[in-house]
Design a protein around this motif. Structure first.
Motif, mmCIF file in Angstrom:
data_model
loop_
_atom_site.group_PDB
_atom_site.id
_atom_site.type_symbol
_atom_site.label_atom_id
_atom_site.label_comp_id
_atom_site.label_asym_id
_atom_site.label_seq_id
_atom_site.Cartn_x
_atom_site.Cartn_y
_atom_site.Cartn_z
ATOM 1 N N GLU A 194 56.757 73.891 13.535
ATOM 2 C CA GLU A 194 58.107 73.631 13.043
ATOM 3 C C GLU A 194 59.119 73.999 14.124
ATOM 4 O OE1 GLU A 194 59.039 75.451 9.255
ATOM 5 O OE2 GLU A 194 61.179 75.453 9.737
ATOM 6 N N GLU A 195 60.043 73.086 14.375
ATOM 7 C CA GLU A 195 61.094 73.375 15.354
ATOM 8 C C GLU A 195 62.447 73.142 14.714
ATOM 9 O OE1 GLU A 195 59.890 71.977 19.646
ATOM 10 O OE2 GLU A 195 58.709 70.900 18.155
ATOM 11 N N PHE A 196 63.418 73.997 15.047
ATOM 12 C CA PHE A 196 64.722 73.923 14.389
ATOM 13 C C PHE A 196 65.832 73.960 15.432
ATOM 14 C CE2 PHE A 196 68.329 76.273 12.365
ATOM 15 C CZ PHE A 196 68.696 75.280 11.474
ATOM 16 N N GLU A 227 68.900 70.575 12.235
ATOM 17 C CA GLU A 227 67.833 69.585 12.091
ATOM 18 C C GLU A 227 66.471 70.265 12.277
ATOM 19 O OE1 GLU A 227 68.287 65.524 13.993
ATOM 20 O OE2 GLU A 227 66.609 66.290 15.158
ATOM 21 N N ARG A 228 65.522 69.900 11.422
ATOM 22 C CA ARG A 228 64.195 70.512 11.455
ATOM 23 C C ARG A 228 63.150 69.429 11.732
ATOM 24 N NH1 ARG A 228 63.901 75.751 9.498
ATOM 25 N NH2 ARG A 228 65.925 75.748 8.493
ATOM 26 N N THR A 229 62.267 69.699 12.681
ATOM 27 C CA THR A 229 61.229 68.715 13.009
ATOM 28 C C THR A 229 59.851 69.379 12.965
ATOM 29 O OG1 THR A 229 62.781 67.514 14.405
ATOM 30 C CG2 THR A 229 60.476 67.046 14.742
ATOM 31 N N TYR A 230 58.908 68.678 12.387
ATOM 32 C CA TYR A 230 57.543 69.190 12.255
ATOM 33 C C TYR A 230 56.614 68.311 13.072
ATOM 34 C CZ TYR A 230 59.801 71.340 8.245
ATOM 35 O OH TYR A 230 60.666 72.046 7.451
ATOM 36 N N GLY A 233 42.917 62.468 16.809
ATOM 37 C CA GLY A 233 43.542 62.278 18.117
ATOM 38 C C GLY A 233 45.028 61.912 18.047
ATOM 39 N N LEU A 234 45.470 61.505 16.869
ATOM 40 C CA LEU A 234 46.838 61.013 16.710
ATOM 41 C C LEU A 234 47.876 62.157 16.699
ATOM 42 C CD1 LEU A 234 48.312 58.301 15.978
ATOM 43 C CD2 LEU A 234 48.014 58.941 13.595
ATOM 44 N N THR A 235 49.012 61.918 17.350
ATOM 45 C CA THR A 235 50.130 62.865 17.323
ATOM 46 C C THR A 235 51.111 62.430 16.230
ATOM 47 O OG1 THR A 235 49.908 63.180 19.689
ATOM 48 C CG2 THR A 235 52.018 63.812 18.720
ATOM 49 N N VAL A 236 51.559 63.388 15.407
ATOM 50 C CA VAL A 236 52.493 63.041 14.335
ATOM 51 C C VAL A 236 53.734 63.933 14.414
ATOM 52 C CG1 VAL A 236 52.841 62.898 11.829
ATOM 53 C CG2 VAL A 236 50.603 62.327 12.803
ATOM 54 N N TYR A 237 54.904 63.309 14.329
ATOM 55 C CA TYR A 237 56.179 64.046 14.275
ATOM 56 C C TYR A 237 56.935 63.636 13.013
ATOM 57 C CZ TYR A 237 56.381 66.181 18.937
ATOM 58 O OH TYR A 237 56.174 66.962 20.038
ATOM 59 N N LEU A 254 61.330 69.742 22.586
ATOM 60 C CA LEU A 254 62.098 68.837 21.722
ATOM 61 C C LEU A 254 63.612 69.032 21.802
ATOM 62 C CD1 LEU A 254 61.895 66.590 19.595
ATOM 63 C CD2 LEU A 254 61.723 68.371 17.861
ATOM 64 N N TYR A 255 64.078 70.254 21.652
ATOM 65 C CA TYR A 255 65.525 70.469 21.643
ATOM 66 C C TYR A 255 66.029 71.077 22.956
ATOM 67 C CZ TYR A 255 65.274 69.256 16.717
ATOM 68 O OH TYR A 255 65.083 68.578 15.533
ATOM 69 N N TYR A 256 65.273 70.836 24.013
ATOM 70 C CA TYR A 256 65.640 71.387 25.318
ATOM 71 C C TYR A 256 67.018 70.899 25.775
ATOM 72 C CZ TYR A 256 65.332 72.512 30.273
ATOM 73 O OH TYR A 256 65.581 72.992 31.531
#
Lengths: 426, 417
Positions: A6-8, A14-17, A24-28, A393-395
């Motif tokens: 979890e990133e905030f 805004e919150r992103t998981y 093998g799949l990447t999910v956001y 992500l939020y860099y």
């Protein structure tokens, strides 16, 4: 159970998981509380520049015609007996796809049919159906798409700038290819590319909207399993020709009988990786606002002299294969204007940086970031960039707050005569 | 009193504020009026130059200000709009919105006019800008084709005029003309403020707006006349006009213009359904038949002009396929009126319209537009009722309506390169 990160972002609220599934799949998933619209995207890290690679099914090296990734994008919408675009639209779900230099994405948008849309999207991407006839049928349609871009001045001035910068990198070729190159595309070539690049470990799913995170991840896993016939996990081997640091030529001019000629000034840069891509992007925005936008002395001077028209700005494009800045504007006297702008930009490194202006610009961009974050399309662009560039992500927001005069100075040092080219379409 | 329309929803982080001047305008006045609004946006008494304006906006956390010009049927709307962040999202809860309201008031009502003239440097430069806008109309081909079709089908009315006006009129505009146009706009327009977005912490925003704009935001004498002038009927010839225009382009464009002479206000929902079935979705007749079956085009769509009760169909094709494309397009129109509409085509169109409406509340711009259109058409309908009205449209309604749609124009552009 999948481990979910979890990133905030406090600034954007805004919150992103995110998670990597065992297949093998990447999910956001970017959670947008209270928003009706939900967006689902299924993408692959495969775009127009990947035209030379090892065919995963035969282990032989192949070179495919220009425009295959885009052609494949069009044809994947074709399912047995139906067109998926049409199937989505019958449910009141809008859908589309795009191909860029380094990735291809299929997506849908809906207010109330998310679960259905998600299953349809996964089915669409996981079950290719190419036949001789349906591949043939698409040639006329894509041909008209290419012709449409041929008449598009802003597209032309941009591509001419890329051609001026890159010797051998396929970034200098139109994403859709040419009428000639697409005439060589066959059903077998499409399958070769699909089998090689549409593997789950080369792919990602991005969801934007007010959805239940765990439930959505479970559904993704379930649907992917259901619709995947075969998933090869061999490493993908791509070849890129050795691109010299130098530019091809410093000037080009194309006649399109325009009333208002367009200018793109390109700066070919060193390849940037991970967070450095974000840094180039943020600094290009800061420099653009400080020195080229309407609040700059330079723009005021150029506008009042009728040397430029409505706008002047710079942006950065970078990936593992390419890295460049493009300054774009329009002018009634393009040659003279381009010369003057080029000289000005190259000399900026010798100027003292106005710290107060830098602080106002940071404030301005922070406000713009907050406003843009309301748009769900902005959230997915941020996520896709993160997936492709492997940056944090939020860099961008952290960086924006901490940019110093030294960073700006360092950036301005990258704008030099040797790596600069001018493209004019008049 | 001017009208204030408000939509408040804390799902947003920012606020969209737009001050609209809507008025009836003669074709030859358009360019002058546009120049005057552009001149206003480039300097005021307090902020003398565009650079000063932009610097101030940057300091307000990148608040974004612009002037937008659009046709609404036969009316013109000059919109001064600004977008800014709600204070709750900013460091020290800086109240940027109040400053933006003051800013709009400064730009609109405190222009840099002396002795009946705008600052001459700004006037001359903005005149050039408008001339450039008019001249570059041809630079984007499909857009140009559609705007030419609009012009041809609405001949003789403001709706047919180019949105930035006529080239010769622009060239002949004097500084004094511009000031007269400015006075005309502020004195003879219907004034509407639309505020849409996150208004948390601004309970009395209407009072604040009235306080800042004061008497300028008042009544005008000819209000009813403006409402009634939204559609001034033009004269049509009793035949289909065919126009061909040469241009050095790779791709050619075909446009077909239609009009429903018997359409009433109540037909709004049916007309939108007609348009969606014909050409706004990937399941539409145009997309399926011109693109998917015949492989003639990448783009094939239709557009509905609600106030003029007209349509423009457009497709980008190869020049040699002109006759073929024309036949297929005309066949789709006649299929609509002969009732050859499948359940699937009908249901898809409806689903697409309803889905768009359900997402309106996600966009502060869509809601602002919805409120403004509601007001200008005196429809006063809620979004929920609008959805219901669309749900109630039947296929028979569409077929009955389609019988009154007449093809009036076929326009063909370019392909000579």
């Amino acid at each position: 159970m999948n481990t979910i990160k979890e990133e905030f972002s406090k600034e954007l609220n805004e919150r992103t998981y995110s998670t990597h599934l065992s297949n093998g799949l990447t999910v956001y998933i970017c959670k947008k509380e209270k928003q009706s619209k939900k967006i689902g995207m299924f993408g692959t890290k495969y775009g127009s520049v990947h035209n030379d690679f090892i065919d995963i099914t035969t282990n032989e090296r192949v070179k495919v015609p220009d425009g295959v990734a885009h052609y494949l994008e069009h044809k994947l919408f074709e399912q047995e007996g139906a067109n998926a675009l049409d199937l989505f639209s019958k449910e009141g779900i809008s859908s589309n796809a795009y191909t860029s230099f380094d990735h291809t994405v299929y997506y849908f948008e809906t207010a109330d049919k998310f679960d259905l849309g998600l299953e349809m999207l996964i089915k669409l991407v996981r079950t290719p159906y190419f036949t001789k006839e349906n591949v043939e049928k698409e040639r006329g349609i894509i041909g008209q798409e290419i012709s449409m871009y041929d008449d598009d001045p802003s597209f032309s001035v941009y591509f001419e700038a890329l051609k001026n910068m890159y010797h051998v990198n396929p970034v200098n070729i139109d994403i859709a290819g040419t009428i000639e190159s697409i005439s060589h595309i066959t059903k077998d070539i499409l399958y070769t590319c699909y089998n090689t690049f549409y593997n789950l470990n080369n792919m990602f799913i991005v969801i934007i909207g007010d959805v239940d995170v765990e439930d959505t991840i479970n559904k993704i896993e379930e649907h992917v399993k259901k619709y995947t016939r075969e998933n090869r996990t061999n490493e993908i081997i791509k070849y890129t020709l050795n691109e010299p640091d130098s530019i091809v030529k410093d000037f080009s001019e194309k006649d399109m009988k325009l009333s208002m000629p367009l200018i793109n000034i390109g700066f070919k840069e060193e390849i940037a990786l991970k967070n450095d891509v974000v840094k180039m992007d943020i600094l290009s925005q800061i420099v653009s606002e400080m020195y080229l936008a309407k609040n700059s002395d330079f723009y005021e001077k150029m506008y009042n002299k009728e040397m430029v028209s409505d706008y002047m700005y710079m942006f950065y494009e970078g990936a593992k294969e390419y890295s460049h800045l493009i300054l774009t504007t329009e002018s009634k006297c393009p040659k003279k204007a381009a010369e003057e702008i080029k000289k000005y930009v190259i000399n900026l490194k010798n100027e003292k940086i106005d710290e107060e202006l830098l602080e106002i610009t940071k404030k301005q961009l922070l406000g713009e970031f907050i406003m843009k974050s309301e748009d769900p399309h902005n959230s997915y662009r941020r996520i896709i960039d993160t997936i492709l560039n492997e940056n944090d992500l939020y860099y961008s927001i952290e960086l924006l707050k901490n940019v110093t005069v030294l960073d700006v100075k360092e950036f301005l040092n990258k704008l030099n005569e040797e790596n600069c080219t001018v493209s004019i379409v008049k | 009193m001017g009208k204030i329309l408000k939509y408040d929803d804390n799902r947003f982080k920012s606020v969209y504020l737009s001050y609209n001047f809507t008025l009836k305008i003669a074709e030859e006045e358009i360019a002058k009026s546009v120049i005057s609004c552009f001149a206003l946006s480039k300097g005021s008494k307090k902020y003398r130059t565009s650079k000063e304006i932009e610097k101030y906006l940057a300091s307000l956390y990148g608040s974004n200000f612009e002037v937008n010009v659009e046709k609404i049927g036969d009316l013109f709307n000059f919109e001064f709009r600004i977008i800014c962040v709600n204070k709750n999202y900013l460091p020290n809860e800086e109240d940027v919105l109040s400053k933006c309201i003051d800013f709009l008031n400064e730009i609109i009502y405190f222009p840099n006019i002396n002795d009946g003239k705008f600052d001459n440097e700004i006037f001359e430069r903005e005149k050039k800008t408008v001339i450039d806008y008019i001249e570059k109309r041809k630079d984007e081909k499909i857009k140009y084709a559609v705007s030419r079709a609009e012009e041809l089908i609405n001949k003789g009315t403001t709706a047919g005029a180019f949105v930035y006006g006529d080239l010769e009129e622009a060239k002949n505009t004097s500084n004094e003309d511009c000031v007269r146009s400015y006075m005309n706009i502020i004195n003879n327009s219907l004034k509407t403020v639309v505020i849409s977005g996150n208004l948390t912490g601004y309970d009395n925003i209407e009072d604040k707006i009235r306080e800042v704009f004061g008497d300028n935001f008042g009544d005008i004498a000819n209000e009813d006349e403006i409402f009634e002038s939204i559609n001034l009927e033009n004269v049509f010839e009793n035949k289909i006009t065919e126009v061909k225009e040469e241009m050095d382009t790779v791709q050619a464009a075909i446009c077909v213009g239609m009009k429903n002479f018997k359409e009433t206000e109540e037909d709004y929902y049916i007309a939108n359904m007609y348009n969606a079935i014909l050409g706004t979705t990937p399941s539409s007749k145009l997309f399926q038949n011109v693109r998917e079956k015949a492989s003639l085009a990448y783009t094939a769509r239709s557009r509905y002009y609600r106030f003029k009760k007209t349509y423009v169909i457009y497709a980008g094709i190869e020049k040699m396929n002109y006759e073929k494309a024309k036949d297929i397009i005309l066949e789709q129109i006649s299929d609509m009126s002969s009732g050859n509409i499948s359940d699937e085509e009908f249901n898809t169109a409806k689903a697409s319209i309803l889905s768009d409406l359900k997402e309106y509340k996600d966009s502060k711009f869509a809601m602002a537009k919805f409120l403004y259109m509601n007001y200008i058409t005196k429809m006063s309908i809620s979004l929920e009722d609008m959805i219901l009205n669309f749900e109630n449209v039947t296929k028979e309604d569409v077929i009955t309506y389609a019988k009154n749609v007449e093809v009036k124009l076929i326009y063909f552009l370019g392909g000579e390169a």
